[in-house]
Structures are given as structure tokens and as C-alpha cells.
Write a protein that holds these residues in place. Structure first.
Motif, PDB file in Angstrom:
ATOM      1  N   LEU B  37       0.834  -1.215   0.000  1.00  0.00           N
ATOM      2  CA  LEU B  37       0.000   0.000   0.000  1.00  0.00           C
ATOM      3  C   LEU B  37       0.865   1.259   0.000  1.00  0.00           C
ATOM      4  O   LEU B  37       0.638   2.185  -0.795  1.00  0.00           O
ATOM      5  CB  LEU B  37      -0.943  -0.020   1.211  1.00  0.00           C
ATOM      6  CG  LEU B  37      -1.893   1.167   1.363  1.00  0.00           C
ATOM      7  CD1 LEU B  37      -2.840   1.296   0.186  1.00  0.00           C
ATOM      8  CD2 LEU B  37      -2.713   1.056   2.640  1.00  0.00           C
ATOM      9  N   LEU B  40       2.622   1.663  -3.386  1.00  0.00           N
ATOM     10  CA  LEU B  40       1.683   2.100  -4.434  1.00  0.00           C
ATOM     11  C   LEU B  40       1.326   3.576  -4.292  1.00  0.00           C
ATOM     12  O   LEU B  40       1.270   4.303  -5.277  1.00  0.00           O
ATOM     13  CB  LEU B  40       0.415   1.258  -4.371  1.00  0.00           C
ATOM     14  CG  LEU B  40       0.329   0.069  -5.314  1.00  0.00           C
ATOM     15  CD1 LEU B  40      -0.930  -0.715  -5.059  1.00  0.00           C
ATOM     16  CD2 LEU B  40       0.351   0.514  -6.765  1.00  0.00           C
ATOM     17  N   GLU B  41       1.081   3.989  -3.038  1.00  0.00           N
ATOM     18  CA  GLU B  41       0.733   5.396  -2.787  1.00  0.00           C
ATOM     19  C   GLU B  41       1.886   6.304  -3.214  1.00  0.00           C
ATOM     20  O   GLU B  41       1.677   7.338  -3.852  1.00  0.00           O
ATOM     21  CB  GLU B  41       0.412   5.599  -1.297  1.00  0.00           C
ATOM     22  CG  GLU B  41      -0.973   5.121  -0.919  1.00  0.00           C
ATOM     23  CD  GLU B  41      -1.284   5.217   0.565  1.00  0.00           C
ATOM     24  OE1 GLU B  41      -2.461   5.181   0.914  1.00  0.00           O
ATOM     25  OE2 GLU B  41      -0.335   5.302   1.372  1.00  0.00           O
ATOM     26  N   ASP B  43       4.329   5.582  -5.398  1.00  0.00           N
ATOM     27  CA  ASP B  43       4.451   5.535  -6.861  1.00  0.00           C
ATOM     28  C   ASP B  43       3.401   6.418  -7.527  1.00  0.00           C
ATOM     29  O   ASP B  43       3.671   7.084  -8.520  1.00  0.00           O
ATOM     30  CB  ASP B  43       4.274   4.095  -7.379  1.00  0.00           C
ATOM     31  CG  ASP B  43       5.456   3.226  -7.038  1.00  0.00           C
ATOM     32  OD1 ASP B  43       6.455   3.770  -6.524  1.00  0.00           O
ATOM     33  OD2 ASP B  43       5.385   1.997  -7.253  1.00  0.00           O
ATOM     34  N   PHE B  44       2.190   6.377  -6.951  1.00  0.00           N
ATOM     35  CA  PHE B  44       1.079   7.158  -7.516  1.00  0.00           C
ATOM     36  C   PHE B  44       1.394   8.655  -7.458  1.00  0.00           C
ATOM     37  O   PHE B  44       1.198   9.374  -8.437  1.00  0.00           O
ATOM     38  CB  PHE B  44      -0.209   6.844  -6.741  1.00  0.00           C
ATOM     39  CG  PHE B  44      -1.434   7.451  -7.346  1.00  0.00           C
ATOM     40  CD1 PHE B  44      -2.074   6.821  -8.393  1.00  0.00           C
ATOM     41  CD2 PHE B  44      -1.935   8.657  -6.878  1.00  0.00           C
ATOM     42  CE1 PHE B  44      -3.201   7.386  -8.974  1.00  0.00           C
ATOM     43  CE2 PHE B  44      -3.059   9.227  -7.450  1.00  0.00           C
ATOM     44  CZ  PHE B  44      -3.688   8.585  -8.497  1.00  0.00           C
TER      45      PHE B  44
END
Lengths: 235, 75
Positions: B37, B40-41, B43-44
Motif C-alpha cells: 500500500l 503504491l501510494e 508511486d502514484f
């Protein structure tokens, strides 16, 4: 009502609930351990080995419930093509698999002192092992098959076959002569577990449900961000 | 607390192993999920920073994107 179906509101809500669960999860786990290891009495036949019940039974229940829910959601998703449902079942599957694994291993650890064997190819144990394979195939189907429609079809097929296996798990102890005992806790029938053991069992079930909710919400956020990340690449 | 509490009349090894395994699996799943999580956050956010100003302002019109960005800044 529409507000509750809005993906951005759901995402906002998952964050709020996550923070709430994070505060309470540790005290709940401690209470669960205290009740199952200290407060609960010994079983008059099995002695302390019966304490394994407090991790084995809730794990088995959650793994069965997760798969039943996954099956329902994937069938509905296959018929009505509701994208958010796939996010939900993808978030549920790892939780179900983890608890299925725990139920099998703790069952084996319980089997040795009570039955004198780690494993027996009896109907209940074998069908639980088969459920683990269904979970693995299901997870592999949506992880490695990139074609969404094909993956959805395979997931639905696996979940329908798995659902038949859930019925077999539930009634295996009644249909066949098994080493595994018949159900001691019945919602409609007579419960043969004493109240003093039922309370710690209830607390451990609640603990595992809270943990499942924590993982589910985190997984749901992961799946949502993945979808949005794909959208970024298209810009 | 005496030694018999841990030994549990010979059943201790099974009981403690069961509890240890259960909580180890749960902890592993939690840590793994949290790591994914967070990554991903991160990378986003990085990907949104690489967008042009127009693309970014268009993107921010989506409420869910706003939520993701806000939740990341809080962490």
C-alpha cells in the motif's frame, strides 16, 4: 444513499475506518489472548489442547465465509459487470487463504494430541485442503490472466466449483464417518460448548473479524489505487 | 505463574505453536499488505508529479484522486 455508493466517498470512508480499527486492534488481540489462554477453562477430556479451538475455529469460519462471499460477488459481477465488486473479491481472497492455511495447520497441531495423528485423509480435512487449492487458483486467475473478461470467467467458474466444496465441507461430518467431530455450535440447533468457552471463542472470532476488516480495507485501497494508476498511464 | 502454565500438561508445544503460527501469519500478511500500500501510494504521487500542469489539474477534478493524494499527504 448515492453518497455511500460514490467510489471517492467509499475510499474516504475506508481511510476513516482503517484509522479507527488501527487504534483498537492491539487491545482486542491482547484481550482475546488473555481470555483464550488464561480465563477459559481446560476441557475435561482434552485438557489444555482444547485451547487450540480459539484460533482454529474462528479461522475456519472466516475462510469459509470469505469464499462464500467471493463466490456470490464473482457470480453477480459476471452477470451484471459491476467493476467495484471485483475490487471487493480481490481484497477478500488473500484473507480467506491466510485463514484457510491457519485452520489447516492448527487443525493438524490439534489432531496430534487428540487423535494421535497430524493428518488423516478424512472428508472434512481433505475438503478444507481442496478449499485452499480453490483459493490459490482463484488468486492466480485474477493475478496472472491479464484479459479481464477471461479472468472474470475463470474466477466465476472456480468460485462456483468452490461453492460446491463449501457445502461438502459443511456437511462432510454428517455425510461420512470422519475423525473430525460434528458441529458443536449451531445457530438453529443445540450448542454443546459451555458458556465459559463460548465467550473466549466469541472474543477471538471478533478479534479475527477486526483483523480481517483491517486487511480488507488496506487491500481495497491497494486495488483502487492500482485501477487509478492504470488510468494515469492512459493520460 | 508456574512452569506448568507453559507446559500445559504436555500440550503446551501444540497450543503455543498454534497461537504463534496464527499470529505470525497474520503479522506477515499485515506487514506485506502495508508495504504494498505504501509503495503504491508513493508511486502514484510520483507519477502525478510527472504530469503536466493541465493534466494534473484535470486529474484533480476526480474526487477519488483527491482522496488518494490527501490520504498520502496525511501519512
Amino acid at each position: 444513499m448515492i453518497k455511500f455508493l460514490n467510489p471517492s466517498y467509499i475510499f474516504y470512508l475506508t481511510g476513516k475506518i482503517l484509522n479507527f480499527i488501527k487504534i483498537f486492534i492491539i487491545p482486542i488481540i491482547i484481550i482475546g489472548i488473555i481470555f483464550s489462554l488464561f480465563v477459559a477453562p481446560k476441557d475435561y477430556i482434552q485438557g489444555d489442547a482444547a485451547r487450540i479451538m480459539y484460533v482454529h475455529v474462528p479461522s475456519a469460519w472466516i475462510s469459509l465465509f470469505c469464499f462464500a462471499l467471493i463466490s456470490f460477488l464473482s457470480i453477480v459481477n459476471f452477470i451484471f459487470k459491476i467493476k467495484s465488486l471485483s475490487l471487493i473479491y480481490k481484497s477478500l481472497a488473500p484473507i480467506g487463504l491466510a485463514f484457510n492455511f491457519i485452520a489447516i495447520i492448527t487443525g493438524s497441531l490439534w489432531g496430534q494430541p487428540t487423535w494421535g495423528t497430524w493428518w488423516a485423509w478424512d472428508a472434512r480435512l481433505t475438503s478444507m485442503l481442496i478449499l485452499m487449492f480453490f483459493y490459490i487458483i482463484f488468486i492466480f486467475s485474477y493475478k496472472f490472466i491479464k484479459n479481464t473478461e477471461k479472468s472474470s470467467k475463470i474466477c466465476t467458474t472456480v468460485s462456483i466449483l468452490g461453492l460446491i466444496n463449501i457445502v461438502v465441507i459443511k456437511y462432510s461430518v454428517n455425510w461420512w464417518s470422519t475423525l473430525h467431530q460434528t458441529s458443536s455450535i449451531n445457530i438453529s440447533g443445540k450448542t454443546t460448548v459451555h458458556f465459559s468457552m463460548l465467550i473466549p471463542l466469541g472474543i477471538m472470532l471478533f478479534t479475527f473479524l477486526m483483523y480481517s476488516a483491517l486487511i480488507f480495507l488496506m487491500k481495497y485501497r491497494i486495488e483502487t489505487i492500482r485501477v487509478k494508476k492504470k488510468g494515469l498511464k492512459k493520460l | 505463574m508456574n512452569l506448568n502454565f507453559f507446559l500445559m500438561d504436555g500440550h503446551g508445544i501444540y497450543v503455543w505453536s498454534s497461537f504463534l503460527l496464527t499470529f505470525s501469519v497474520c503479522l506477515f500478511l499485515f506487514l506485506k499488505t502495508r508495504k504494498i500500500l505504501k509503495k503504491l501510494e508513493k508511486d502514484f504521487i510520483e507519477e502525478t508529479e510527472n504530469l503536466s500542469k493541465e493534466q494534473f489539474s484535470d486529474l484533480k477534478k476526480q474526487k477519488i484522486i483527491k482522496e488518494i493524494l490527501v490520504s498520502q499527504s496525511k501519512n
